[in-house]
Write a protein that holds these residues in place. Structure first.
Motif, PDB file in Angstrom:
ATOM      1  N   ASN A 236       0.829  -1.206   0.000  1.00 11.85           N
ATOM      2  CA  ASN A 236       0.000   0.000   0.000  1.00 11.85           C
ATOM      3  C   ASN A 236       0.872   1.269   0.000  1.00 11.85           C
ATOM      4  O   ASN A 236       0.566   2.245  -0.690  1.00 11.85           O
ATOM      5  N   GLU A 237       1.957   1.241   0.768  1.00 14.96           N
ATOM      6  CA  GLU A 237       2.845   2.396   0.832  1.00 14.96           C
ATOM      7  C   GLU A 237       3.492   2.669  -0.522  1.00 14.96           C
ATOM      8  O   GLU A 237       3.588   3.816  -0.963  1.00 14.96           O
TER       9      GLU A 237
ATOM     10  N   ASP B 259       1.093   4.220  -2.875  1.00 17.28           N
ATOM     11  CA  ASP B 259       0.870   5.632  -2.537  1.00 17.28           C
ATOM     12  C   ASP B 259       2.023   6.506  -3.021  1.00 17.28           C
ATOM     13  O   ASP B 259       1.848   7.694  -3.286  1.00 17.28           O
TER      14      ASP B 259
ATOM     15  N   ARG C 296       1.460  11.100  -8.913  1.00 18.95           N
ATOM     16  CA  ARG C 296       0.144  11.395  -9.483  1.00 18.95           C
ATOM     17  C   ARG C 296       0.300  11.828 -10.936  1.00 18.95           C
ATOM     18  O   ARG C 296       1.306  12.413 -11.305  1.00 18.95           O
TER      19      ARG C 296
ATOM     20  N   HIS D 161      -5.140   7.685  -8.453  1.00 21.70           N
ATOM     21  CA  HIS D 161      -4.047   7.443  -7.512  1.00 21.70           C
ATOM     22  C   HIS D 161      -4.584   6.591  -6.361  1.00 21.70           C
ATOM     23  O   HIS D 161      -5.692   6.817  -5.870  1.00 21.70           O
TER      24      HIS D 161
ATOM     25  N   SER E 176      -3.889   4.708  -2.548  1.00 24.83           N
ATOM     26  CA  SER E 176      -3.105   4.575  -1.327  1.00 24.83           C
ATOM     27  C   SER E 176      -3.378   3.243  -0.638  1.00 24.83           C
ATOM     28  O   SER E 176      -2.698   2.907   0.340  1.00 24.83           O
ATOM     29  N   GLU E 177      -4.352   2.483  -1.135  1.00 22.32           N
ATOM     30  CA  GLU E 177      -4.675   1.183  -0.540  1.00 22.32           C
ATOM     31  C   GLU E 177      -5.260   0.289  -1.634  1.00 22.32           C
ATOM     32  O   GLU E 177      -6.223   0.646  -2.290  1.00 22.32           O
TER      33      GLU E 177
END
Length: 892
Positions: free
Chosen positions: A585-586, A589, A593, A599, A601-602
């Motif tokens: 996930n990191e 992220d 963009r 975009h 993040s998870e």
């Protein structure tokens, strides 16, 4: 113990079909004959197509008196002659159960013009290699071969374009330099064709604009009445505004109803042991609907009537490229029939793209709708794929039977019978005029003999199964295009490995009244076909199995990736533990963009209903996670990433807006590589089955591109966006009873509004004086450098002030020296004050216009270098050219 005749049972007879003895030959022989003939039919089918999997029909031999072709004489038609009647409005074109015809070798050229440019197609009659012997570099694509140019222009250059018109058009080939060639070029608008009162039959323009506003805002009658009372009077021209209540608005739409084809209804009545059931089909004739577009003086000149083959000069050869349907082979083959039947030049194909799919209208899914939409393939893509006048429109709502009996065989068959009976009502006039032609004076003043045909059926797999009447994912042959066994769908080749479907494989058996249900089932079940007559068999020159088209949205983004590859990825990440999930996930992220890209993040435990989100995830998944999936630590994950990487390459090529022989051969090679990668992954993780239709159907993408153009032509995404408008009508403008009547009425009003608005736009473009002309400001000119524009400019400041504001950023240390050195190195003539008094303007946005290397059109890139763009840092990355042999990567 071996079987044999029992004692006392009388004499036995040897069956001539199976060679076995039978004591009741009268009962045994008919059943044995059916089974034997069915097996022989399947053997002949496979043997016939195995020689060339791309051909849907056997060769049509040329007549013995066909003229010979010689480059030095006017080329004539040399083969593929189909009998036709004499010219006239009642002329008929013979129907051929075919998706591919022979090449029409050469155009007919007048003897007097042999000194002009003409082309000769050199046909290769050598037998193609068997499918198992073919590679991505050798499998045949005969229609992609370039012709021989005779009398080419003396100033021929690299990157010139060659346009070869179909001989039926009587147009000569043309060569254009790169700077002169324009895709989708359209004739200039004739001001005399623009109505001087384009808002009619509305009383005034303000009346139309108010009615259009009420339609778009989804106002009901009470809201319209209240709004009209609040308006009171129109300050500028009160006399032009005549509406007093909602009834006046409705009456105005009724007066304008003739501008677009109205909806009709047809009621089906069926009965079973539980009683009768009535189902109503709302529709408007597709052919009549298209005539309303054709008779419009503004839209008619934009129609494309004749097939073209387009080539680009690479220096060594002319490379054919395909994009629009009229540049692909099906359109060309349709005009071959026109030429073979000696039809006059005014005989023109009129192509349709048909879409259907069920959708949920209510939030909880209790109310459903089943829209049918259509587009006219003759119109340029920017028009027919848009939402305005000339774009896709709803032409019907299929009846939906009660789902209380869902799952029973009789109910499944009933739904499909009603579906096909409804489509016959919708397309009956298309079928009639496809054979005889239809004389019609178009809006450009030209009388044409129209021959309508359906070039493509656009749908997801589930709907394609209904269109082709196959048995779906659980059938023994689940593909709507070929007869691939259910357990072989994961094995892919550079070309289809298994026989392609034809009407003749099934239609004779369904029409054979000597077969009972059990005998018929024995024959057609191995082919995965349902025992129902297909409506599309009645439409001349249509092969439904070729017309169904591969859908990138549902086959890739919302299918193969979202439901299989990505699900496997999520399973592996979860098995690796919480720390791995957090790391994935990191890293997602951290992906920069980008404009028009979601975009994330998870991603480890989320699902979406939007295929575009899965498309964007697939683009970055390998980059975001490959370091976490090292072979020694996560062998299964590493093998899966190899599969996903192959998939991403396939998706990238499939989405190209121009296809050439080289891109299609690259796709074929990657298709085999992807199949091999999946087999290796399956060896490591055998619990996952890869034998499902969306793993197989991209096997037929190359043939779809060759016959119908790029995949964007038959992607369901533009049609599915129109579902939103239907849902809004249901939610805001109906009383949730008899909704089809209300929705079709509003859809009809929307069509009328689109026509009038199109006329108003043209009127304003030529005659309106209210809109001031935009002139570039001095400020914008100052910051425009050729094809580069700088925006988001900050206030001017000295270098000293900028260094002080960014004192904690090492990049700004000795900022003056870096800037001064850069200016002197790259610009040369700039001198800056060493006391930091020089002021500079910071720009945080760059707009760059550039020529696409894919389709040679002008595109624009938007780049950001902003510490807080939409509340997040945004420092875009760029690829730049260092020298002729080197490309560089950098971050702004």
């Amino acid at each position: 113990m071996a079987r044999g005749p029992k004692k006392g049972k009388g004499p036995t007879t040897i069956c001539k079909w199976c060679g076995k003895s039978s004591g009741n030959i009268a009962r045994h022989a008919p059943s044995c004959e059916i089974k034997t003939r069915a097996a022989e039919d399947r053997r002949l089918l496979a043997a016939r197509i195995r020689g060339d999997p791309t051909r849907l029909t056997p060769d049509i031999a040329p007549p013995s008196n066909a003229p010979s072709v010689h480059p030095a004489s006017p080329p004539q038609e040399a083969n593929n002659i189909v009998a036709g009647n004499s010219a006239g409005s009642d002329m008929e074109i013979d129907s051929i159960d075919s998706g591919r015809l022979h090449e029409l070798p050469n155009p007919e050229l007048p003897h007097a013009n042999l000194n002009s440019l003409y082309v000769v197609f050199n046909n290769d009659d050598s037998a193609p290699p068997s499918p198992t012997a073919q590679t991505a570099d050798t499998f045949p694509m005969p229609t992609m071969r370039a012709p021989t140019l005779h009398n080419p222009p003396p100033d021929l250059r690299v990157d010139d374009f060659l346009t070869v018109h179909h001989p039926h058009s009587k147009l000569r080939p043309t060569v254009q330099h790169f700077e002169d060639f324009v895709r989708d070029s359209q004739p200039k608008l004739d001001p005399s064709s623009i109505p001087r009162r384009p808002w009619e039959p509305f009383r005034s323009r303000i009346d139309f604009e108010f009615a259009q506003f009420a339609l778009e805002a989804a106002l009901n009658n009470n809201q319209i009445d209240r709004l009209l009372k609040l308006i009171g009077t129109i300050s500028t021209t009160p006399s032009d505004f005549s509406f007093k209540n909602a009834g006046d608005v409705k009456g105005a739409w009724d007066v304008a109803s003739h501008l677009s084809t109205s909806f009709k209804t047809h009621t089906f009545t069926t009965s079973d042991k539980d009683g009768q059931m009535e189902l109503t089909f709302h529709y408007r004739s597709v052919f009549e609907w298209s005539l309303r577009l054709l008779e419009d003086p503004l839209l008619a000149p934009k129609f494309r009537w004749h097939a073209q083959r387009l080539y680009k000069n690479s220096g060594d050869a002319w490379d054919r490229f395909i994009d629009e349907p009229h540049t692909a082979d099906t359109w060309w083959d349709t005009e071959v029939l026109c030429t073979q039947n000696k039809l006059p030049p005014e005989a023109c194909p009129l192509g349709y793209e048909i879409y259907a799919d069920k959708t949920r209208l209510s939030s909880f899914g209790t109310q459903k709708g089943y829209p049918i939409m259509a587009r006219v393939a003759n119109l340029p893509s920017n028009i027919r794929k848009g939402t305005g006048f000339g774009g896709a429109e709803v032409v019907g709502f299929l009846p939906i039977a009660s789902e209380t009996k869902e799952g029973t065989k009789r109910f499944v068959a009933l739904k499909r019978v009603i579906w096909h009976d409804s489509f016959w009502i919708l397309l009956q006039t298309v079928a009639e005029h496809a054979k005889t032609g239809y004389k019609f004076r178009c809006g450009d003043g030209v009388e044409r003999l129209l021959y309508p045909f359906i070039i493509m059926l656009v749908a997801d797999y589930e709907e394609q199964s209904v269109m082709a009447l196959i048995r779906g994912v659980n059938g023994l042959a689940p593909c709507p295009v070929c007869i691939v066994p259910q357990d072989q769908q994961s094995i892919l080749g550079v070309q289809p490995i298994y026989p392609l479907r034809q009407h003749s494989d099934t239609e004779p058996h369904l029409n054979d009244r000597n077969l009972n249900k059990r005998q018929l089932e024995t024959i057609i079940k191995p082919m995965g076909i349902r025992p129902i007559v297909n409506t599309f068999w009645k439409i001349p020159r249509m092969n439904v199995y070729q017309a169904v088209s591969w859908d990138r949205l549902h086959a890739y983004h919302g299918g193969l990736f979202s439901d299989h590859l990505f699900v496997q990825f999520q399973e592996i990440v979860k098995e690796m533990g919480k720390k791995t999930m957090e790391a994935v996930n990191e890293r997602f992220d951290l992906i920069p963009r980008w404009k028009d890209m979601n975009h994330f993040s998870e991603v480890c435990s989320v699902t979406f209903t939007d295929g575009t989100k899965y498309e964007d995830i697939s683009k970055v998944l390998v980059h975001a996670s490959y370091k976490l999936f090292k072979p020694a630590v996560a062998k299964r994950g590493h093998l899966l990433l190899r599969c996903i990487r192959r998939y991403v390459v396939l998706d990238m090529i499939a989405g190209l807006e121009v296809q050439t022989e080289s891109t299609l051969r690259r796709y074929a090679a990657e298709l085999v590589n992807f199949s091999k990668a999946i087999q290796i992954y399956h060896t490591e993780h055998p619990d996952k089955s890869w034998n499902f239709p969306k793993m197989h159907t991209h096997q037929h993408l190359i043939q779809d591109v060759l016959s119908k153009g790029i995949t964007k032509n038959y992607n369901t995404k533009p049609f599915e966006k129109m579902h939103g408008h239907i849902k809004s009508i249901y939610a805001d403008q109906t009383n949730f009873k008899n909704i089809e009547d209300q929705i079709t009425r509003i859809q009809h009003h929307t069509s009328i509004a689109g026509i009038i608005q199109g006329h108003l736009d043209a009127y304003d473009g030529f005659f309106s004086t209210d809109q001031p002309k935009k002139t570039p400001s001095e400020d914008s000119i100052t910051f425009q450098f050729g094809n580069v524009y700088l925006g988001a400019r900050q206030a001017a400041a000295t270098l000293a002030k900028i260094e002080q504001a960014h004192s904690d950023d090492p990049a700004f240390t000795r900022g003056f020296e870096h800037v001064s050195t850069g200016f002197e190195q790259y610009i040369g003539a700039i001198r800056m004050h060493s006391d930091h008094r020089s002021q500079i303007v910071e720009a945080r946005y760059i707009k760059v216009d550039y020529e696409s290397q894919v389709d040679w059109t002008l595109l624009t890139d938007h780049l950001r270098c902003n510490p807080s763009f939409q509340k997040a840092p945004r420092y875009d990355h760029v690829i730049y050219k260092v020298d002729d042999n080197t490309m560089g990567f950098a971050q702004l």
